[in-house]
Scaffold this active site. Structure first.
Site, PDB file in Angstrom:
ATOM      1  N   SER A 476       0.735  -1.357   0.054  1.00 40.30           N
ATOM      2  CA  SER A 476       0.066  -0.004   0.015  1.00 40.30           C
ATOM      3  C   SER A 476       0.959   1.158  -0.024  1.00 40.30           C
ATOM      4  O   SER A 476       1.431   1.372  -1.085  1.00 40.30           O
ATOM      5  CB  SER A 476      -1.011  -0.055   1.178  1.00 40.30           C
ATOM      6  OG  SER A 476      -2.063   0.689   1.142  1.00 40.30           O
ATOM      7  N   ASP A 487      10.250   4.781 -10.323  1.00 38.66           N
ATOM      8  CA  ASP A 487       9.556   5.670 -11.468  1.00 38.66           C
ATOM      9  C   ASP A 487      10.662   6.850 -11.766  1.00 38.66           C
ATOM     10  O   ASP A 487      11.096   7.196 -12.871  1.00 38.66           O
ATOM     11  CB  ASP A 487       8.461   6.199 -11.369  1.00 38.66           C
ATOM     12  CG  ASP A 487       7.365   5.067 -11.457  1.00 38.66           C
ATOM     13  OD1 ASP A 487       7.631   3.699 -11.953  1.00 38.66           O
ATOM     14  OD2 ASP A 487       6.403   5.196 -11.136  1.00 38.66           O
ATOM     15  N   LYS A 501      -1.314  -4.302  -3.029  1.00 35.67           N
ATOM     16  CA  LYS A 501      -2.476  -3.529  -2.972  1.00 35.67           C
ATOM     17  C   LYS A 501      -2.393  -2.163  -3.545  1.00 35.67           C
ATOM     18  O   LYS A 501      -1.595  -1.260  -3.405  1.00 35.67           O
ATOM     19  CB  LYS A 501      -2.394  -3.342  -1.323  1.00 35.67           C
ATOM     20  CG  LYS A 501      -3.922  -2.561  -0.976  1.00 35.67           C
ATOM     21  CD  LYS A 501      -3.874  -2.449   0.691  1.00 35.67           C
ATOM     22  CE  LYS A 501      -5.145  -1.456   1.077  1.00 35.67           C
ATOM     23  NZ  LYS A 501      -4.843  -0.135   0.866  1.00 35.67           N
TER      24      LYS A 501
END
Length: 748
Positions: A476, A487, A501
């Site tokens: 999460s 990224d 999740k």
């Protein structure tokens, strides 16, 4: 770009209430009265169920009608919660229950919970019957020469056909309990005494279940049927969840656990009232609780732990008196009275921590800083109240990064293993400590509207080499942070694929919508999925998780643990990427780092030992049945003993000491349950386990060691792999923005 303040939302894949439920200092409350039989629902519970249905069918991210189809799914989930191993009900029972498959929706809408409560009552009755049956078997003993086996993994088994089949199943279960103790060297008399006490204790705990337990179980079945991370939290669970988020409470600072008929002190929180008094020790047994200076002492022997907790906890600066049997005397020893004033206590065990790992390779030694973050916590209530020292994961990590820089570290590892998430705002602000500014996550609501959230504050608290260590338990909010770091190419993601999740929950306080004359009806809270989050590259962590740049071996739990194991998990989707630019190009040295890692672990005895232990673990996990023949089991035990002896010898050769190992007797099954061992031996094993060397963390630090060496040797490479071409110094400090305060209807 200016980002809107992030809503105070929750991204935890499971409520970390275990610590809070075992701590004797959670907040105000009264002990529950003995349950009346049979259990029945209250009007408040029926109202809470209907209110929850209204919210879930209208405002859930993937809202589904509460109809006969949903009723059938609730039915399945409810019985799975009550009897997941299929050892209490028979096929005949289930045939009688079958009409409920299309009636549970009506039970909720009509505020008539008699049907699910009737099921729970029968469950309690069956559990007591089964334990009494097992106790009866102890008188005659068992034939361990017979060639039969016991299937202990019954997840996919059928319900026992009839009473005879159920009796045979329990005969084998009880026989296995006896055999485990027999193999551990216990004689028949001791085995009978141990198991009779175990089964009698189970009966007592089952009989202490009350209407709150029945309602919580049923509502959990409904909530989790909508999606894996929606849940209903009763008043007590809601309070415990709040404590797990803010990492503080008002009480005496003692962690308690049940043992036999007593409530025992398992741990003292440093600087808490109990520890500072000098009169409460680990191992003490609490037998009575009194309120204030003169309130009557209530005898709590034989009570449920949470009932004892409710008496001990209370408001700051109030007094509680404890009647205690000291740890160093027997149960017939002299009792002592201890008066304590409740205070605010911080749960530092779940707070961010740091340490420095020194990695040496040849003549070169480098310091690598490690920050362990168990959860993304934040005390939004304290911040809203103007408390300058409110608890926040980002603030704590920023402070620790400053300390690590003063200690001269050259790289930082953020250890997010088993971090199940927490606050969305903290995930954003924590990422901002490692990037200059920019988007961190994209959030899409049920209407399909997408909002970017991220870091507006320029500067970084750490701009040097960075690694994030993850595993299957990283979920999460942890996946938001890890994905953003990946990224942006800001740091290396190392370890196992994460949980997967990709949804956001908030808490709905049902009391705000109650129709009751009571000043505080306490209907509880609904933790409801309302959004889905996406990486800034447009992908989702849902189901897929975050794939590490450098992968460590999986432990084999991914088949049983992770978002992909849920039947009703949301599907993976993607959206358009956010407007962002990578701050570096880690591909410039990632292949070399992967090669160095592979070459090093191939020659590492510690890594080979870890792989062998993982293989052994997977072998044991794969077993679903076990022999009940003594000779067969004795051979298997000796084989396992040989394997573990080899592991111990290899650990000693690698570590150069036995300090990291538990004693030999503890490495084999002793046949006991956790609460049947002495507290002293239990704490000793935990202490020894903490001393064991962390092979994966050490290897992660070594990978950073390699990265630093390559950066120092090649200025051109450094300009590619360091953030923003290396123009930020490692001492550039970002201003740490506080997460957004709580808003109406949000989590905290």
């Amino acid at each position: 770009m200016k980002f809107r303040p992030a809503l105070v939302l929750l991204l935890a894949f499971t409520a970390t209430c275990a610590l809070a439920q075992s701590a004797a200092d959670l907040g105000a409350g009264k002990a529950r009265k003995a349950a009346s039989w049979p259990l029945t629902s209250t009007p408040e519970e029926a109202q809470a169920a209907q209110l929850s249905a209204r919210f879930l069918t209208r405002f859930h991210y993937d809202a589904q009608p509460l109809d006969d189809a949903m009723s059938a799914r609730i039915y399945t989930a409810y019985f799975k919660l009550l009897d997941s191993e299929k050892v209490f009900f028979t096929q005949a029972d289930m045939a009688k229950f079958a009409p409920l498959k299309t009636q549970l929706d009506d039970a909720i809408w009509n505020q008539d919970l008699s049907a699910p409560f009737a099921v729970f009552n029968l469950y309690v009755q069956r559990a007591v019957e089964r334990m009494n049956y097992a106790r009866g078997l102890l008188k005659q003993g068992f034939d361990f020469a017979a060639d039969e086996s016991y299937t202990f993994d019954r997840e996919h088994a059928d319900w026992p056909k009839d009473q005879a089949a159920l009796d045979d199943l329990w005969r084998k279960r009880t026989k296995n309990d006896w055999l485990r103790l027999k193999l551990a060297g216990k004689d028949d008399a001791e085995i009978r005494k141990t198991l009779d006490k175990r089964y009698a204790g189970y009966i007592e705990r089952v009989r202490q279940l009350d209407g709150q337990d029945a309602f919580q179980t049923f509502m959990t079945a409904y909530a989790e049927t909508t999606d894996p991370h929606t849940d209903y939290l009763g008043p007590r669970a809601a309070e415990n969840f709040d404590i797990s988020m803010k990492l503080s409470l008002e009480g005496i600072g003692a962690v308690l656990q049940p043992r036999d008929d007593y409530t025992q002190v398992r741990e003292l929180v440093p600087a808490g009232p109990a520890a500072k008094s000098g009169r409460i020790q680990v191992g003490d047994r609490i037998v009575g609780v009194g309120q204030g200076d003169n309130g009557p002492i209530v005898d709590v022997i034989g009570w449920r732990l949470d009932d004892v907790v409710n008496l001990i906890r209370g408001k700051k600066d109030t007094t509680v008196r404890l009647e205690v049997i000291p740890a160093d005397v027997g149960v017939d020893g002299k009792h002592e009275m201890v008066s304590l004033v409740r205070k605010k206590v911080s749960i530092e065990e779940q707070a961010a921590k740091k340490k420095v790992v020194e990695i040496k390779d040849g003549d070169v030694t480098r310091k690598i800083g490690v920050i362990e973050l168990p959860t993304f916590y934040s005390d939004f209530g304290a911040r809203s109240a103007g408390d300058k020292n409110f608890k926040s994961a980002t603030r704590d990590v920023a402070r620790l990064l400053g300390e690590l820089k003063h200690e001269g570290v050259q790289g930082v590892v953020v250890d997010l293993r088993n971090n199940g998430g927490g606050s969305l705002a903290e995930a954003n602000s924590l990422t901002g400590l490692f990037i200059d500014k920019g988007p961190v996550v994209q959030v899409r609501d049920s209407k399909g509207e997408v909002e970017e959230q991220g870091d507006d504050d320029p500067g970084m608290a750490w701009s040097g080499p960075l690694a994030v260590l993850v595993n299957r338990g990283t979920a999460s909010a942890s996946e938001i942070f890890s994905a953003a770091i990946q990224d942006y190419h800001r740091g290396l993601i190392i370890g196992e694929p994460t949980f997967g999740k990709g949804t956001v929950q908030n808490l709905v306080d049902l009391d705000r919508f109650a129709q009751s004359d009571s000043e505080k009806p306490q209907l509880g809270e609904l933790k409801m999925t309302i959004q889905e989050f996406f990486r800034i590259n447009g992908g989702s962590t849902q189901l897929k998780g975050v794939t590490p740049d450098i992968a460590f071996p999986k432990n084999g739990d991914d088949k049983d643990f992770g978002e992909s194991t849920y039947d009703n998990a949301l599907k993976w989707t993607q959206i358009a990427p956010a407007d962002y630019q990578a701050v570096a190009n880690l591909n410039a040295y990632l292949p070399q780092l992967q090669q160095k890692h592979a070459e090093r672990v191939a020659q590492s005895p510690a890594w080979k030992l870890m792989l062998d232990e993982l293989a052994q673990y997977r072998t044991m996990r794969a077993k679903t049945a076990i022999s009940l023949n003594f000779a067969t089991r004795e051979v298997e035990r000796k084989q396992l003993e040989a394997v573990q002896a080899d592991f111990r010898a290899r650990h000693k050769a690698i570590d150069g000491t036995d300090a990291s190992l538990a004693d030999e007797a503890s490495s084999l099954d002793d046949g006991l349950n956790a609460n049947e061992r002495s507290l002293k031996s239990e704490l000793k094993q935990e202490k020894e386990a903490k001393k064991a060397k962390d092979v994966q963390l050490n290897e992660t630090a070594h990978i950073l060691f390699d990265a630093i060496g390559m950066i120092k040797a090649d200025p051109q490479l450094a300009s590619e792999v360091l953030p923003y071409g290396g123009k930020f110094s490692p001492h550039a400090v970002a201003s740490v923005a506080a997460p957004a305060p709580a808003t109406s209807g949000a989590t905290h």
